[in-house]
Design a protein around this motif. Structure first.
Motif, mmCIF file in Angstrom:
data_model
loop_
_atom_site.group_PDB
_atom_site.id
_atom_site.type_symbol
_atom_site.label_atom_id
_atom_site.label_comp_id
_atom_site.label_asym_id
_atom_site.label_seq_id
_atom_site.Cartn_x
_atom_site.Cartn_y
_atom_site.Cartn_z
ATOM 1 N N GLY A 161 46.591 38.166 32.993
ATOM 2 C CA GLY A 161 45.484 38.619 32.842
ATOM 3 C C GLY A 161 44.375 37.848 34.050
ATOM 4 N N LEU A 162 44.213 36.837 34.364
ATOM 5 C CA LEU A 162 43.558 36.142 35.524
ATOM 6 C C LEU A 162 43.745 36.855 36.831
ATOM 7 C CD1 LEU A 162 43.662 32.403 34.095
ATOM 8 C CD2 LEU A 162 41.743 33.925 33.904
ATOM 9 N N ILE A 163 45.015 36.875 37.057
ATOM 10 C CA ILE A 163 45.484 37.327 38.229
ATOM 11 C C ILE A 163 44.762 38.914 38.333
ATOM 12 C CG2 ILE A 163 47.403 38.308 39.652
ATOM 13 C CD1 ILE A 163 49.022 35.863 38.589
ATOM 14 N N LYS A 164 45.020 39.699 37.269
ATOM 15 C CA LYS A 164 44.416 41.029 37.368
ATOM 16 C C LYS A 164 43.010 40.978 37.434
ATOM 17 C CE LYS A 164 43.796 45.162 34.468
ATOM 18 N NZ LYS A 164 44.149 45.649 33.060
ATOM 19 N N MET A 165 42.350 40.139 36.769
ATOM 20 C CA MET A 165 40.791 39.829 36.933
ATOM 21 C C MET A 165 40.496 39.719 38.413
ATOM 22 S SD MET A 165 39.529 40.719 33.973
ATOM 23 C CE MET A 165 41.044 41.800 33.932
ATOM 24 N N ARG A 166 41.269 38.631 38.899
ATOM 25 C CA ARG A 166 40.858 38.426 40.312
ATOM 26 C C ARG A 166 41.085 39.353 41.350
ATOM 27 N NH1 ARG A 166 45.419 34.566 42.770
ATOM 28 N NH2 ARG A 166 46.247 36.929 42.897
ATOM 29 N N THR A 167 42.161 40.260 41.302
ATOM 30 C CA THR A 167 42.309 41.437 42.100
ATOM 31 C C THR A 167 41.273 42.302 41.768
ATOM 32 O OG1 THR A 167 44.716 41.255 41.928
ATOM 33 C CG2 THR A 167 43.955 43.205 42.496
ATOM 34 N N GLU A 168 40.533 42.749 40.633
ATOM 35 C CA GLU A 168 39.685 43.688 40.240
ATOM 36 C C GLU A 168 38.311 43.303 40.856
ATOM 37 O OE1 GLU A 168 39.431 44.338 36.186
ATOM 38 O OE2 GLU A 168 41.331 45.354 36.095
ATOM 39 N N VAL A 169 38.081 41.942 40.882
ATOM 40 C CA VAL A 169 36.814 41.449 41.501
ATOM 41 C C VAL A 169 36.890 41.430 43.201
ATOM 42 C CG1 VAL A 169 35.349 39.409 41.856
ATOM 43 C CG2 VAL A 169 36.279 39.960 39.823
ATOM 44 N N GLN A 170 37.990 41.151 43.613
ATOM 45 C CA GLN A 170 38.262 41.236 44.996
ATOM 46 C C GLN A 170 37.848 42.747 45.552
ATOM 47 O OE1 GLN A 170 42.044 38.704 45.624
ATOM 48 N NE2 GLN A 170 41.076 38.483 47.549
ATOM 49 N N SER A 171 38.536 43.664 44.842
ATOM 50 C CA SER A 171 38.388 45.053 45.176
ATOM 51 C C SER A 171 36.963 45.478 45.111
ATOM 52 C CB SER A 171 39.099 45.989 44.093
ATOM 53 O OG SER A 171 40.651 45.713 44.314
ATOM 54 N N ALA A 172 36.185 45.027 43.907
ATOM 55 C CA ALA A 172 34.636 45.515 43.632
ATOM 56 C C ALA A 172 33.989 44.775 44.719
ATOM 57 C CB ALA A 172 34.373 44.773 42.462
ATOM 58 N N ALA A 173 34.261 43.595 45.216
ATOM 59 C CA ALA A 173 33.554 43.073 46.367
ATOM 60 C C ALA A 173 33.574 43.679 47.579
ATOM 61 C CB ALA A 173 33.801 41.723 46.548
ATOM 62 N N THR A 174 35.041 44.009 47.871
ATOM 63 C CA THR A 174 35.365 44.995 49.214
ATOM 64 C C THR A 174 34.974 46.183 49.290
ATOM 65 O OG1 THR A 174 37.440 43.683 49.136
ATOM 66 C CG2 THR A 174 37.282 45.406 50.547
ATOM 67 N N GLY A 175 34.603 47.038 48.339
ATOM 68 C CA GLY A 175 34.261 48.298 48.200
ATOM 69 C C GLY A 175 33.103 48.222 47.475
ATOM 70 N N SER A 176 32.100 47.291 47.368
ATOM 71 C CA SER A 176 30.983 47.713 46.602
ATOM 72 C C SER A 176 29.740 48.381 47.425
ATOM 73 C CB SER A 176 30.440 46.222 46.072
ATOM 74 O OG SER A 176 29.238 46.095 45.373
ATOM 75 N N SER A 177 29.124 49.115 46.478
ATOM 76 C CA SER A 177 27.978 49.940 46.900
ATOM 77 C C SER A 177 26.807 48.944 47.150
ATOM 78 C CB SER A 177 27.602 50.974 46.155
ATOM 79 O OG SER A 177 26.474 51.302 46.386
ATOM 80 N N GLN A 178 25.999 48.938 47.990
ATOM 81 C CA GLN A 178 25.002 48.032 48.107
ATOM 82 C C GLN A 178 23.670 48.382 47.180
ATOM 83 O OE1 GLN A 178 24.159 47.325 52.338
ATOM 84 N NE2 GLN A 178 25.706 45.724 52.211
ATOM 85 N N VAL A 179 23.966 49.698 46.578
ATOM 86 C CA VAL A 179 22.705 49.962 45.862
ATOM 87 C C VAL A 179 22.333 48.967 44.338
ATOM 88 C CG1 VAL A 179 21.965 51.829 44.167
ATOM 89 C CG2 VAL A 179 23.056 52.420 46.158
ATOM 90 N N LEU A 180 21.432 48.622 44.267
ATOM 91 C CA LEU A 180 21.013 47.691 43.000
ATOM 92 C C LEU A 180 20.385 48.442 41.843
ATOM 93 C CD1 LEU A 180 18.854 45.264 45.250
ATOM 94 C CD2 LEU A 180 21.309 44.817 44.651
ATOM 95 N N ASN A 181 20.894 47.944 40.784
ATOM 96 C CA ASN A 181 20.298 48.429 39.506
ATOM 97 C C ASN A 181 18.919 47.650 39.244
ATOM 98 O OD1 ASN A 181 20.787 45.948 38.580
ATOM 99 N ND2 ASN A 181 22.689 46.520 37.241
#
Length: 511
Positions: A83-103
Motif C-alpha cells: 500500500g505504501l508503494i502504491k501511495m508513493r506512486t500516486e503522489v509522484q504522478s500527482a506531482a508530475t501532472g498536477s495542475s497549478q490551479v489553486l482551490n
C-alpha cells in the motif's frame, strides 16, 4: 490348542484364570485405544525411543505454531508495504501532472491527493496483527505514529508541521525577502554576502561567473572566524557589452541549487533579469547590477525558495528531536539558530526508538522457526524509507500558496512556488541507488517469509516420519490383536468348562 486346567482345588486354578482374563482385558483395551499401552513402561525396551520421538514432535509443533504467527504477521505487514508503494506512486504522478490551479484553501488537486495518501500511509504504518502494532519495534502495544491530523496541525498545545513550515519560512526569507543575503555596490565592486556566520537559514552563496571582459570575480572562500562568507565582482577594468552575463549560484535551504543570471542590456527600462551598463563608468554599471540582483534574489526567495524552505522545515519536523527556529514565537526574520523543539512540537513517531533504525529495526521481532533458523521481521516507522515517504507526503499536503493581489507578479510567483514544490516532491520520492526503499524492506520480509516456509516444509516431512515411527512403537495391528482376543476367549471358555468339571469331580464320578 492348550486348555488350562487344574490338578486340584488350589490357588493355581484361580491364578491361571486371572492371567488369561488380564491378557484378554489388555488386548481389548489395545483394540479400543489403538495403542499398546497407556504407560511408557508398557512399551518395554522401546519406551525411551518413544519418549524422544514425542519430545521431538512437541518441539516441532511449537515451531509450527510460531511459523503460523510469523507468516500471518508478515502477510499483514506486506499488505501495508504494498500500500505504501502504491501511495508513493500516486503522489509522484500527482506531482508530475498536477495542475497549478489553486482551490479555496490555496492547494492544487495534486496536493489534495497528497493529503489523502498521507493519511492512508499513516494508517498503514499503524497496522495491527491481533494486538501487536507491526511498525513500532518492540513497543508492540503502542501505535507507530501520531494521528495524521495531529502531525499536520498540532495537538495538545503542541505545533504540527504547518506551524514549523510557517516559522522556517520567516527565518529563511529574512528582512526584505532577501533570503538572508546582503548586497552592496561600492564604487565598481558588487558584493554579495551572507548575513550571519554558520546560519542554517536562507540562501548560501556558492559561485559567481561572468562573461564580461576585464571583470574580476572573487569566489566565496572560507572566511575569517566570525566573518560571514561573501563573493565579489569588480568592474573597474571591465568592458561590458550587450548580452554579457553574470551568473550567481546559490544553495537553498533544502540543499538544492538555483542560479540567477543577469544580462547586460541597453534597453530602457531593462527587462527582468537584466541590467543597464555604462561602458565608460563602472560605478553606474555596478549600481545597476546590484539593483537587478536584488530584484532577482527577491523573486527567487518569494518563488522557488518557498518550496525549498518547506522541505527544510519537513526535515526539521521529522528529525529526532524536532528542530525549531530559535527565539520562540513570533519568529524573528533575523533568527540565527535551530533548537530542540520537543517541548512545543508534536512527536510524529511514537514507537520504540532505536539508535539506528535502518540497521536495527528488523531485530525488534525475532522468531525461532527451526532448530538453527531464526527469522527477523521487526520494523519501525522511523526507518529512513518510511520517514522519507511520510515527510515528503506531509510537506506536500501541508503547504498552501497564496496570490498577493497587490503584486503584479503574484500569480507568477505562486506558479513558481507550486512548480518548485512539485519538482522536489517527485524527485525526493523517487527510489535512489544506495538508499533503502520500501521495496528493499519488502524484499527483506519476503526473505524471512521464504525461510519460514522452507522450515515449515522440512518440519512437515520430519513430523510425518517421526509420527510413523511412534505409531509403529505405540500402535497395534488391529487384525493381530483381534485374532489374539479370539484365541484367548476360546482358551478362557475351555478353561472355565474344564475348571467347572474338575470342581464337580468326586471319587464316585472318578471311578
Amino acid at each position: 490348542m492348550t486348555i488350562e486346567g487344574v490338578s486340584g482345588r488350589t490357588s493355581y486354578l484361580g491364578t491361571s484364570l486371572i492371567n488369561i482374563r488380564t491378557q484378554l482385558d489388555t488386548l481389548t483395551q489395545q483394540l479400543a485405544s489403538g495403542r499398546k499401552s497407556d504407560t511408557y513402561s508398557g512399551l518395554g525396551m522401546n519406551s525411551a525411543f518413544a519418549t524422544n520421538l514425542r519430545s521431538q514432535l512437541s518441539l516441532l509443533s511449537g515451531y509450527q505454531n510460531t511459523q503460523s504467527n510469523v507468516t500471518t504477521r508478515i502477510n499483514v505487514a506486506n499488505l501495508s508495504l504494498q500500500g505504501l508503494i502504491k501511495m508513493r506512486t500516486e503522489v509522484q504522478s500527482a506531482a508530475t501532472g498536477s495542475s497549478q490551479v489553486l482551490n479555496a484553501n490555496g492547494q492544487t488537486a495534486g496536493q489534495q491527493i497528497g493529503y489523502a495518501s498521507f493519511t492512508q500511509a499513516i494508517s498503514m504504518l499503524n497496522t495491527q496483527s491481533a494486538d501487536r502494532y507491526l511498525f513500532s519495534g518492540r513497543s508492540i502495544d503502542t501505535p507507530a505514529t501520531a494521528k495524521a491530523d495531529d502531525i499536520l496541525n498540532g495537538a495538545d498545545g503542541k505545533d504540527g508541521l504547518k506551524a514549523v513550515i510557517d516559522d522556517r519560512l520567516i527565518a529563511d526569507q529574512g528582512t526584505g525577502n532577501m533570503g538572508r543575503l546582503e548586497t552592496d555596490a561600492t564604487g565598481s565592486v558588487v558584493t554579495v554576502g551572507e548575513d550571519f556566520v554558520d546560519s542554517p537559514f536562507g540562501l548560501k552563496i556558492s559561485r559567481i561567473a561572468t562573461s564580461i571582459a576585464g571583470a574580476v570575480v572573487t569566489q566565496p572562500s572560507v572566511p575569517a572566524p566570525g566573518t560571514p562568507s561573501s563573493e565579489t565582482i569588480d568592474l573597474a577594468a571591465a568592458t561590458p557589452k550587450e548580452g554579457d552575463t553574470v551568473t550567481f549560484t546559490f544553495t537553498l535551504p533544502d540543499q538544492t541549487t538555483e542560479t540567477i543570471q543577469l544580462t547586460a542590456t541597453s534597453e530602457t527600462p531593462p527587462p527582468a533579469g537584466s541590467f543597464n551598463f555604462d561602458a565608460s563608468d563602472p560605478t553606474v554599471t555596478a549600481a545597476n547590477m546590484k539593483a537587478a540582483l536584488d530584484s532577482s534574489i527577491q523573486t527567487l526567495v518569494k518563488g522557488p525558495m518557498v518550496a525549498a524552505s518547506a522541505m527544510a522545515a519537513g526535515e526539521n519536523f521529522f528529525d529526532d528531536p524536532p528542530l525549531r527556529v530559535a527565539g520562540g514565537s513570533p519568529v524573528s526574520p533575523t533568527a540565527t539558530a535551530l533548537v530542540d523543539g520537543s517541548a512545543n512540537t508534536v512527536q510524529w513517531y511514537t514507537g520504540e526508538k532505536l539508535a539506528n533504525p535502518d540497521t536495527d529495526a528488523r531485530g525488534t521481532a525475532v522468531a525461532q522457526v527451526d532448530g538453527a533458523v531464526q527469522v527477523r521481521y521487526g520494523a519501525t516507522a522511523n526507518e529512513s524509507a518510511f520517514r522519507n515517504l511520510l515527510q515528503n507526503m506531509a510537506v506536500y499536503a501541508a503547504v498552501t500558496t497564496t496570490v498577493d493581489p497587490n503584486d503584479p507578479a503574484g500569480q507568477n510567483l505562486a506558479n513558481a512556488q507550486i512548480s518548485a514544490l512539485n519538482e522536489r516532491v517527485n524527485a525526493n520520492l523517487a527510489v535512489k541507488a544506495g538508499a533503502t526503499s520500501v521495496e528493499d524492506i519488502e524484499a527483506q520480509f519476503a526473505g524471512s517469509q521464504a525461510a519460514t516456509k522452507a522450515a515449515s516444509t522440512r518440519q512437515a516431512q520430519t513430523t510425518s516420519m517421526a509420527q510413523t515411527m511412534l505409531d509403529q512403537i505405540e500402535g497395534i495391528d488391529d487384525n493381530e490383536v483381534a485374532a489374539k482376543i479370539l484365541a484367548l476367549q476360546t482358551s478362557l471358555q475351555a478353561s472355565y468348562q474344564t475348571t467347572a468339571s474338575l470342581y464337580q469331580l468326586n471319587l464316585l464320578k472318578f471311578l
